[in-house]
Write a protein that holds these residues in place. Sequence first.
Motif, PDB file in Angstrom:
ATOM      1  N   ASN A   2     -11.777   9.975 -25.376  1.00 25.73           N
ATOM      2  CA  ASN A   2     -10.894   8.914 -24.908  1.00 25.73           C
ATOM      3  C   ASN A   2      -9.469   9.162 -25.412  1.00 25.73           C
ATOM      4  N   ILE A   3      -8.490   8.985 -24.557  1.00 23.17           N
ATOM      5  CA  ILE A   3      -7.089   9.150 -24.927  1.00 23.17           C
ATOM      6  C   ILE A   3      -6.325   7.894 -24.532  1.00 23.17           C
ATOM      7  N   ASP A   4      -5.658   7.275 -25.514  1.00 21.46           N
ATOM      8  CA  ASP A   4      -4.774   6.148 -25.240  1.00 21.46           C
ATOM      9  C   ASP A   4      -3.377   6.689 -24.967  1.00 21.46           C
ATOM     10  N   LEU A   5      -2.703   6.119 -23.997  1.00 19.78           N
ATOM     11  CA  LEU A   5      -1.363   6.589 -23.663  1.00 19.78           C
ATOM     12  C   LEU A   5      -0.506   5.431 -23.168  1.00 19.78           C
ATOM     13  N   ILE A   6       0.789   5.670 -23.128  1.00 20.73           N
ATOM     14  CA  ILE A   6       1.745   4.713 -22.575  1.00 20.73           C
ATOM     15  C   ILE A   6       2.510   5.407 -21.463  1.00 20.73           C
ATOM     16  N   LYS A   7       2.519   4.807 -20.292  1.00 18.93           N
ATOM     17  CA  LYS A   7       3.410   5.276 -19.217  1.00 18.93           C
ATOM     18  C   LYS A   7       4.772   4.639 -19.478  1.00 18.93           C
ATOM     19  N   CYS A   8       5.816   5.466 -19.511  1.00 19.30           N
ATOM     20  CA  CYS A   8       7.150   4.983 -19.850  1.00 19.30           C
ATOM     21  C   CYS A   8       8.179   5.737 -19.022  1.00 19.30           C
ATOM     22  N   LEU A  17       3.159   9.069 -22.666  1.00 19.14           N
ATOM     23  CA  LEU A  17       3.363   9.277 -24.106  1.00 19.14           C
ATOM     24  C   LEU A  17       2.022   9.208 -24.816  1.00 19.14           C
ATOM     25  N   ILE A  18       1.716  10.264 -25.587  1.00 23.56           N
ATOM     26  CA  ILE A  18       0.451  10.353 -26.319  1.00 23.56           C
ATOM     27  C   ILE A  18       0.752  10.517 -27.804  1.00 23.56           C
ATOM     28  N   ASP A  19       0.195   9.639 -28.621  1.00 21.36           N
ATOM     29  CA  ASP A  19       0.435   9.616 -30.068  1.00 21.36           C
ATOM     30  C   ASP A  19      -0.595  10.486 -30.786  1.00 21.36           C
ATOM     31  N   GLU A  20      -0.091  11.507 -31.489  1.00 22.55           N
ATOM     32  CA  GLU A  20      -0.947  12.348 -32.336  1.00 22.55           C
ATOM     33  C   GLU A  20      -0.646  12.155 -33.814  1.00 22.55           C
ATOM     34  N   MET A  21       0.176  11.153 -34.148  1.00 25.68           N
ATOM     35  CA  MET A  21       0.619  11.001 -35.527  1.00 25.68           C
ATOM     36  C   MET A  21      -0.508  10.621 -36.476  1.00 25.68           C
ATOM     37  N   ALA A  48       3.307  11.701 -13.356  1.00 30.49           N
ATOM     38  CA  ALA A  48       4.520  11.595 -14.173  1.00 30.49           C
ATOM     39  C   ALA A  48       5.300  12.895 -14.077  1.00 30.49           C
ATOM     40  N   ASP A  49       6.529  12.857 -14.603  1.00 35.92           N
ATOM     41  CA  ASP A  49       7.339  14.070 -14.683  1.00 35.92           C
ATOM     42  C   ASP A  49       6.916  14.960 -15.846  1.00 35.92           C
ATOM     43  N   GLY A  50       6.227  14.373 -16.842  1.00 35.09           N
ATOM     44  CA  GLY A  50       5.809  15.170 -17.983  1.00 35.09           C
ATOM     45  C   GLY A  50       5.044  14.342 -18.993  1.00 35.09           C
ATOM     46  N   ILE A  51       4.582  15.007 -20.054  1.00 32.72           N
ATOM     47  CA  ILE A  51       3.888  14.344 -21.159  1.00 32.72           C
ATOM     48  C   ILE A  51       4.724  14.486 -22.427  1.00 32.72           C
ATOM     49  N   LEU A  52       4.871  13.387 -23.153  1.00 27.26           N
ATOM     50  CA  LEU A  52       5.529  13.364 -24.457  1.00 27.26           C
ATOM     51  C   LEU A  52       4.448  13.284 -25.528  1.00 27.26           C
ATOM     52  N   PHE A  53       4.302  14.343 -26.299  1.00 27.25           N
ATOM     53  CA  PHE A  53       3.370  14.339 -27.423  1.00 27.25           C
ATOM     54  C   PHE A  53       4.156  13.980 -28.679  1.00 27.25           C
TER      55      PHE A  53
END
Length: 326
Positions: A2-8, A17-21, A48-53
């Motif tokens: 499962n991956i939680d993400l935010i479309k922004c 946006l995917i948080d790996e912190m 989307a145009d891309g993924i922000l890790f």
Amino acid sequence: MNIDLIKCHGSGNDFLLIDEMDGRLSFSEEERAKLALSLCNRESELGADGILFVLDSEESDARMRVFNADGSEASMCGNGLRCVARYVCEKLNKDEAVIETMKAHLQVKKQPELFPEIPTYMVEISPVSFQLKDLPLELEQDTLMNQPIHGLSDLAFTALSVPNPHIVSIVECDDIQSDSQKKISEYVNGPNPYFPDGVNVSFVKSLTKGAIYVRTFERGVGFTNACGTAMSASSLVTCLHGLNVKEQTIEVYNNGGKVRCVVHETENGYWIELIGNATYVYRATIQLPDLSEGSFTVSSKDEFEEENAQYAKLGEEAQAFIRQYM
């Protein structure tokens, strides 16, 4: 998995946006590219145009990595950095932070609202270089300042990296409305003798003193509503042309809305403040049975309706202003 993400989005340039912190998620380079190809596909449920890790950093508050929709990694993304700035500042309960990118550690800071109820952030765009080797652009000269590229087009371009590569041309309405930008951009982002790694291509129209319109073909993406580093690079180029003034605010309009830029010159060179929205569209959780295959299903999605509505109003206001001059 499962991956939680935010479309922004920043200026309509949208990301996942995917948080790996927290260390719960960790991806290989191959997996990041496959995720971008799969999740950013406009025919999928996300797109989307891309993924922000967003990752931990040893020297800064956080680290940003950007993967374009075609699976390639970008060295920098100004619109994406604003979204990461908001996420990190809210996560750490700060008004300003430092974000590590591929080539620099950059200041970000919460700002007064660009438009009512729209979260607004300033991000530092640097380093800036006019050396063709830094793009790279293969010509028998060191810089390209308001000159045509022989064999490519009669239009004059300025080449610079900020730090991802850009060529910027100051044009009139007829050029923007023609198909010349599409032809040039597709050529220099395919097999060509000039740009071995491709390049971002921007056409810029001066609207009034202190206001410009920018249309960008983004390397690895195509035409976008806006490209943050392109708007920053374009603002700098208009200052070099005497159309705008350093240290003064430039209103930069695009198909996704508008941002503000301020060009600074120091003894070490130029840097640009990029100020604009960092809007959340929705939170989602996706299920990936096999990361190597990239197929996924969306198990939940929660909209941020108020922010989206407010940004739509900003976009309408921006488009009305553009129509006065275009």
